[in-house]
Design an enzyme around this catalytic site. Structure first.
Site, PDB file in Angstrom:
ATOM      1  NE  ARG A  26      -3.432  -0.191   2.596  1.00 19.21           N
ATOM      2  CZ  ARG A  26      -3.620  -0.622   3.844  1.00 19.21           C
ATOM      3  NH1 ARG A  26      -3.446   0.170   4.870  1.00 19.21           N
ATOM      4  NH2 ARG A  26      -4.011  -1.867   4.068  1.00 19.21           N
ATOM      5  NE  ARG A  68      14.173  -5.348  12.141  1.00 17.79           N
ATOM      6  CZ  ARG A  68      14.312  -6.387  12.958  1.00 17.79           C
ATOM      7  NH1 ARG A  68      13.348  -7.253  13.105  1.00 17.79           N
ATOM      8  NH2 ARG A  68      15.446  -6.552  13.628  1.00 17.79           N
ATOM      9  CG  ASP A 121     -11.083  -5.313   6.292  1.00 16.44           C
ATOM     10  OD1 ASP A 121     -11.844  -5.461   7.257  1.00 16.44           O
ATOM     11  OD2 ASP A 121      -9.840  -5.433   6.372  1.00 16.44           O
ATOM     12  NE  ARG A 180      -3.710   2.137  11.468  1.00 12.53           N
ATOM     13  CZ  ARG A 180      -3.691   1.112  10.601  1.00 12.53           C
ATOM     14  NH1 ARG A 180      -2.750   1.042   9.678  1.00 12.53           N
ATOM     15  NH2 ARG A 180      -4.600   0.162  10.651  1.00 12.53           N
TER      16      ARG A 180
END
Ligand SMILES: O=P(O)(O)O[C@H]1O[C@H](CO)[C@@H](O)[C@H]1O
Ligand SMILES: O=c1cc[nH]c(=O)[nH]1
Length: 242
Positions: free
Chosen positions: A25, A43, A202, A86
């Site tokens: 994303r 990572r 979702d 976020r």
């Protein structure tokens, strides 16, 4: 200053950042920027920088779960980032906002383990009000359902033998569940940054996730696209509030 976990130099970081769980994303968001450049992929932390409507910003993935995400938020703020938004996904608690809807998180229930090790019980995890307003306004300019309200941050995704009190959160008016917002708000408060969050729903959080969870539908993809555009527009507004 070298940020050893993100593997980025602070000199390369701007004051604004969009953060999201999924490194893929982050790449999708970065493709919307002018002059996008990948700084590092260490990572689960993938860092891009670029510009949106003349505003420099970073786009950084933080992985799944509060402890790993907090490491990312801490290093970004240490590196000079002052505003963090976020752009995530979450499960819904109401048929009033089904999959494909967007939620702007005004505050997060701290049902995670990480923030208990940072601040005492009762310390609130709250969004910056200007970011909330900017996100809400931008999100409402897109097609589809948009709500703002409280979200809950859990550590658990697939439940075990201990019952997760989804019913109580739902009865208390919580809109959605995800896994990092409380960490973002608490770390931002502790380190003097401002933060906000928008999530694309979702599915339903209190359904059996193992059987039902599918974040890869066209409906969810459409909502993620809308929330990305809303977050970018919010950053443009916050950078130039006139
Ligand atoms: O889509 P992202 O940003 O990863 O957010 C949500 O999705 C993940 C769970 O699949 C958790 O990280 C949760 O917070
Ligand atoms: O943490 C999450 C993310 C998406 N959907 C959920 O139900 N939970």
């Amino acid at each position: 200053m070298y940020l050893p976990i993100l593997e980025v130099h602070s000199e390369e970081l701007p004051a604004f950042a969009i953060v999201c769980g999924d490194p893929r994303r982050a790449e999708v968001i970065a493709r919307k920027l002018d002059g996008a450049k990948e700084l590092a992929y260490a990572r689960e932390y993938r860092t891009f920088v670029g510009e949106y409507k003349g505003v420099k910003l970073a786009v950084v993935s933080h992985g799944v779960g509060s402890p790993g995400a907090a490491v990312c938020f801490e290093e970004l703020i240490k590196g000079g980032v002052k505003t963090l938004i976020r752009v995530g996904t979450a499960g819904s608690y109401s048929a009033d906002h089904p999959a494909g809807s967007l939620i702007v998180s005004t505050a997060a229930v701290r049902a995670d383990g990480l923030t208990k090790q940072l601040v005492p019980d009762g310390f609130p995890a709250v969004a910056d009000s200007e970011i909330v307003e900017a996100l809400y306004e931008s999100a409402r300019a897109t097609e589809g359902i948009v709500k703002k309200g409280i979200t809950v941050t859990l550590d658990v995704f697939f439940s075990g033998v201990v019952e997760v009190p989804h019913k109580q959160y739902k009865q208390a008016g919580v809109l959605a569940v995800e896994m990092e917002i409380a960490a973002l708000y608490v770390v931002a408060a502790l380190r003097g940054a401002r933060a906000g969050a928008i999530v694309a729903l979702d599915g339903y959080a209190d359904a059996d996730l193992a059987a039902e969870y599918d974040p890869h539908t066209n409906v969810v993809a459409g909502a993620v696209e809308r929330e990305i555009n809303a977050a970018l527009e919010a950053i443009a507004k916050l950078a130039d509030p006139s």
